[in-house]
Design a protein around this motif. Structure first.
Motif, short mmCIF file in Angstrom:
data_model
loop_
_atom_site.label_atom_id
_atom_site.label_comp_id
_atom_site.label_asym_id
_atom_site.label_seq_id
_atom_site.Cartn_x
_atom_site.Cartn_y
_atom_site.Cartn_z
N THR A 106 7.36 7.51 18.50
CA THR A 106 6.54 6.83 17.51
C THR A 106 7.48 6.14 16.53
O THR A 106 8.63 6.51 16.38
CB THR A 106 5.61 7.83 16.78
OG1 THR A 106 4.76 7.10 15.91
CG2 THR A 106 6.39 8.86 15.96
N THR A 129 -4.01 6.34 15.58
CA THR A 129 -4.28 7.45 14.67
C THR A 129 -3.60 7.16 13.33
O THR A 129 -2.58 6.50 13.28
CB THR A 129 -3.72 8.78 15.22
OG1 THR A 129 -2.28 8.70 15.27
CG2 THR A 129 -4.28 9.09 16.60
N SER A 189 -3.05 11.25 10.95
CA SER A 189 -1.84 10.62 11.48
C SER A 189 -1.10 11.64 12.35
O SER A 189 -0.18 12.32 11.89
CB SER A 189 -0.95 10.18 10.31
OG SER A 189 0.19 9.52 10.81
N ALA A 190 -1.55 11.75 13.60
CA ALA A 190 -1.04 12.84 14.46
C ALA A 190 -1.17 12.43 15.91
O ALA A 190 -1.61 11.32 16.22
CB ALA A 190 -1.86 14.11 14.20
N SER A 191 -0.80 13.33 16.80
CA SER A 191 -0.95 13.07 18.23
C SER A 191 -2.43 12.81 18.54
O SER A 191 -3.31 13.47 17.98
CB SER A 191 -0.46 14.28 19.03
OG SER A 191 -0.66 14.05 20.40
N PRO A 192 -2.72 11.86 19.40
CA PRO A 192 -4.12 11.52 19.69
C PRO A 192 -5.00 12.71 20.04
O PRO A 192 -6.12 12.83 19.55
CB PRO A 192 -4.00 10.55 20.87
CG PRO A 192 -2.67 9.91 20.70
CD PRO A 192 -1.79 10.95 20.08
N GLY A 239 2.80 6.45 20.11
CA GLY A 239 3.95 7.35 20.21
C GLY A 239 4.75 7.03 21.46
O GLY A 239 4.85 5.88 21.87
N VAL A 265 2.66 11.73 25.49
CA VAL A 265 1.74 12.01 24.39
C VAL A 265 0.40 12.40 24.99
O VAL A 265 -0.16 11.65 25.79
CB VAL A 265 1.62 10.76 23.49
CG1 VAL A 265 0.45 10.89 22.51
CG2 VAL A 265 2.93 10.56 22.71
C1 LIG Z 1 0.79 8.95 14.03
C2 LIG Z 1 1.77 8.05 14.74
N1 LIG Z 1 2.02 6.88 13.91
C3 LIG Z 1 1.24 7.62 16.10
N2 LIG Z 1 0.07 6.80 15.92
C4 LIG Z 1 0.94 8.78 17.03
C5 LIG Z 1 2.21 9.48 17.43
C6 LIG Z 1 1.96 10.62 18.38
C7 LIG Z 1 3.22 11.41 18.63
C8 LIG Z 1 2.97 12.70 19.39
C9 LIG Z 1 4.27 13.48 19.59
O1 LIG Z 1 5.16 12.99 20.35
O2 LIG Z 1 4.46 14.48 18.91
#
Ligand SMILES: C[C@H](N)[C@H](N)CCCCCC(=O)O
Ligand SMILES: Nc1ncnc2c1ncn2[C@@H]1O[C@H](COP(=O)(O)OP(=O)(O)OP(=O)(O)O)[C@@H](O)[C@H]1O
Ligand SMILES: [Mg+2]
Length: 230
Positions: A12, A42, A80-83, A119, A123
């Motif tokens: 990300t 997200t 603002s996290a993993s989908p 990301g 993901v």
């Molecule tokens: C919130 C961020 N900006 C992206 N929209 C989503 C990133 C997901 C990352 C999941 C991970 O690899 O931990």
């Protein structure tokens, strides 16, 4: 003449949205009918009593043509996290087939469909069935452009991402090295990765202002020739 592809990243915040907008503008300047599409975004942003999502808003802000809002996105979640987690927090779930259906429709409506990942590659979209972004990309049967950083740490991230794509037999258009500041370390990183990947690549400088995206001059012919050949 049409071509549809993914902009994916090693992580990300590597610059997928910036590169999506750069390519969108390249095609718009050539008079092409292009749509950027962020299947899952997200992280809602609230500023001055206004709420919006960063990626699709950035598409609109630098587009030379009016973009149809409902064509830009399938799922948006506030956290603002993993989908998979952001969806769970809203008692919602992401269905891969909804996104694939949306892609199928958009391909019939535009010369160029640019799909942006969320990301990196691994993901989760549907965690309960081990369904990751990589699997959606494979099912879409579209090639990918891989966006990566230029600074220390990028060699490992980039090679791991290339390996993951190769294991799924996903065609790779090339690599975009984003945020370049001209240091010897960055140039060695690019050379080391190229030694392994041997793919067409573009280098996007670190921009002082995002609006500078309108003026940067980058030689893209080779990159787009390969894109059109896949
Ligand atoms: C919130 C961020 N900006 C992206 N929209 C989503 C990133 C997901 C990352 C999941 C991970 O690899 O931990
Ligand atoms: N070349 C650049 N020069 C200056 N700023 C940049 C550059 N590329 C990206 N940025 C900035 O870095 C941040 C992350 O970039 P971006 O949103 O494109 O990442 P992303 O890979 O799309 O992230 P996500 O996984 O959330 O979609 C943004 O604030 C963006 O404006
Ligand atoms: Mg983005």
């Amino acid at each position: 003449m049409a071509q549809h592809f993914w902009i994916v990243g090693t992580d990300t915040d590597v610059g997928k949205t910036l590169v999506t907008v750069y390519f969108m503008r390249c095609f718009q300047m050539k008079g092409k009918n292009v749509i950027p599409y962020k299947p899952v975004q997200t992280g809602i942003i609230t500023e001055n009593n206004k709420s919006y999502y960063g990626d699709t808003t950035f598409y609109q802000s630098l587009s030379e043509a009016n973009l149809i809002e409902r064509h830009l996105n399938s799922y948006s979640f506030k956290e603002s996290a993993s989908p998979h987690y952001a969806a769970m927090l809203e008692d919602s779930e992401i269905k891969g087939e909804v996104i694939l259906e949306h892609i199928k429709k958009l391909k019939t409506m535009y010369d160029f469909l640019i799909c942006e990942g969320a990301g990196g590659l691994y993901v989760p979209l549907e965690e309960q069935r081990d369904y990751y972004f990589l699997h959606l990309i494979k099912q879409s049967q579209l090639p990918v452009v891989l966006v990566t950083r230029t600074k220390v740490g990028t060699i490992n991230h980039t090679l791991l991402s290339l390996e993951a794509l190769k294991m799924q037999d996903i065609p790779i258009v090339g690599i975009v090295f984003n945020g370049f500041e001209g240091t010897n370390l960055e140039m060695n990183n690019i050379a080391t990765i190229q030694n392994f990947a041997n793919l067409p690549y573009l280098i996007i400088p670190k921009l002082k202002n995002l609006s500078d995206l309108k003026d940067i001059q980058i030689e893209t012919d080779k990159f787009f020739e390969r894109l059109m050949s896949l």
